[in-house]
Design a protein around this motif. Sequence first.
Motif, PDB file in Angstrom:
ATOM      1  N   LYS A 321      76.051  53.192  96.815  1.00 36.49           N
ATOM      2  CA  LYS A 321      76.401  54.520  96.391  1.00 36.49           C
ATOM      3  C   LYS A 321      75.869  55.559  97.513  1.00 36.49           C
ATOM      4  CE  LYS A 321      78.769  53.428  92.943  1.00 36.49           C
ATOM      5  NZ  LYS A 321      80.241  53.637  92.556  1.00 36.49           N
ATOM      6  N   LYS A 322      76.925  56.508  98.097  1.00 33.64           N
ATOM      7  CA  LYS A 322      76.398  57.296  99.152  1.00 33.64           C
ATOM      8  C   LYS A 322      75.242  58.486  98.573  1.00 33.64           C
ATOM      9  CE  LYS A 322      80.496  58.494 100.363  1.00 33.64           C
ATOM     10  NZ  LYS A 322      81.525  59.243 101.084  1.00 33.64           N
ATOM     11  N   GLU A 323      75.450  58.705  97.494  1.00 29.37           N
ATOM     12  CA  GLU A 323      74.641  59.644  96.803  1.00 29.37           C
ATOM     13  C   GLU A 323      73.099  59.104  96.809  1.00 29.37           C
ATOM     14  OE1 GLU A 323      72.986  63.145  95.393  1.00 29.37           O
ATOM     15  OE2 GLU A 323      75.291  62.826  96.321  1.00 29.37           O
ATOM     16  N   LYS A 324      73.204  57.954  96.204  1.00 26.71           N
ATOM     17  CA  LYS A 324      71.725  57.261  95.873  1.00 26.71           C
ATOM     18  C   LYS A 324      71.114  56.981  97.380  1.00 26.71           C
ATOM     19  CE  LYS A 324      72.607  54.967  91.826  1.00 26.71           C
ATOM     20  NZ  LYS A 324      72.406  53.519  91.228  1.00 26.71           N
ATOM     21  N   ARG A 326      71.379  59.315  99.979  1.00 26.60           N
ATOM     22  CA  ARG A 326      70.677  60.401 100.464  1.00 26.60           C
ATOM     23  C   ARG A 326      69.528  60.812  99.742  1.00 26.60           C
ATOM     24  NH1 ARG A 326      76.268  61.965  99.194  1.00 26.60           N
ATOM     25  NH2 ARG A 326      77.461  62.031 101.375  1.00 26.60           N
ATOM     26  N   THR A 379      72.734  57.166 105.382  1.00 27.58           N
ATOM     27  CA  THR A 379      72.749  58.324 104.658  1.00 27.58           C
ATOM     28  C   THR A 379      73.676  59.361 105.230  1.00 27.58           C
ATOM     29  OG1 THR A 379      71.101  59.140 106.309  1.00 27.58           O
ATOM     30  CG2 THR A 379      70.122  57.970 104.424  1.00 27.58           C
ATOM     31  N   GLY A 381      76.881  59.077 105.264  1.00 25.77           N
ATOM     32  CA  GLY A 381      78.288  58.869 104.388  1.00 25.77           C
ATOM     33  C   GLY A 381      79.327  58.498 105.382  1.00 25.77           C
TER      34      GLY A 381
END
Length: 408
Positions: A321-324, A326, A379, A381
């Motif tokens: 997951k991209k959010e994780k 970051r 990170t 994305g």
Amino acid sequence: MIHGIASAKSVYKVKCESLDACPESVVGLNYDGKSVCTGVLVAEDIVATNLHCIPEDLRQGNDVSCKGRITVTFPASRSREEQFEDCEQVKWVSPQLKDTPLTPDWAFLKLSKKAPRMYAPINTSGISDGEILTIFKIDPTDKGTGILRKVSCPAIQNSLANPFFVGVKSPILAMVPCESIKGNSGSPLMSSSMEVKGLLNSSGTASDVNLKKAPFYHVSFGSNFACLNIPGLAVANAPHPDCNKSIVSENIRTAASTLISRFTDPLMKSFNSDVNTELNKLHTQSKFVILWDVDQKNKAFDGIQTRVSDVGFKPSCINFKKEKMRLKQGALQTGLVTYNLDFLEWGLEIHLDGSGRPRAELVPKKTQSTLQFSPAHLTTGQPVNFKYGNQSFTLPFCEDIKNLTAAK
């Protein structure tokens, strides 16, 4: 003494190569004094031959007069003198010929009178795989005469020489190896009890069935009398469903593919299980950072190459997951991450035996490769470059693919 002399221009002199192998039912056929074929007496006054052995203007239907156009020659044997008879009618004919040798090809001619010869009865039981057929054929010579010879040929089902010959009642059979020449057309295909099970149509090669090259040679095609339905002469108890099917050249490749599938399909159950095992192994070895897809490349079999399918694996998408990513940016490594991968890939190979019958084989290949990428790039994305063996891939995030699919 010569009996039943027809017009001089239509006489076709025929001699037996061996008087001990000279059935009195086999005839030489001459039309318009210029073309010759072979035929066989199947009733007291009926001769069977190929449709292409009679003039084109006489092929259009049943009960067409052939007076003065066609004569038949009964060669002399130990018990019979040479004899000539005239054709009275083209009594029954097969459907019109197509652009392929794999087409039923027969005509029954009514003679002007009953021939004082023993005829060979028709057998409509069909032709089995591997059945040895006795062929009595007349080979023309450069002196304008014909030599009646006896040969034996095996009927071969499930061969790419004729992918339509898959059962005892298939309308067209293939005989491999079996050599035939011009003038042999219409030769009877005899059972061991000297019954006529079909007629020789023509000779062929691999190119006749859309193959560039194949190991079979001297293939001959024949019409199976299991498809006959002529009241009073020959009636099949259970005609094959394909007896009335029109076979044209564009159907041949499809039939060949269907035949090959009969040999490859049984391999697929275990193969699919093996593929799933290797996929799970790849996911585990790459720590589920990457999801993998099956990479299969196919090519049509043309009789030359044996490897028709290569099955490997390729990375599909980034399983984070991209959010994780970051949130973990500060903890990510700055160097390259390397996964050493060890798995199996496969090739599907098709081999032909000397009769053109296919055999399928799955050939495993042990593969070792590496997967490398820079974690810091995750990170951003954006799609990330991965090196996999000698190949480079730009992989999207799996969640982006799912979102795109959902939006559609």
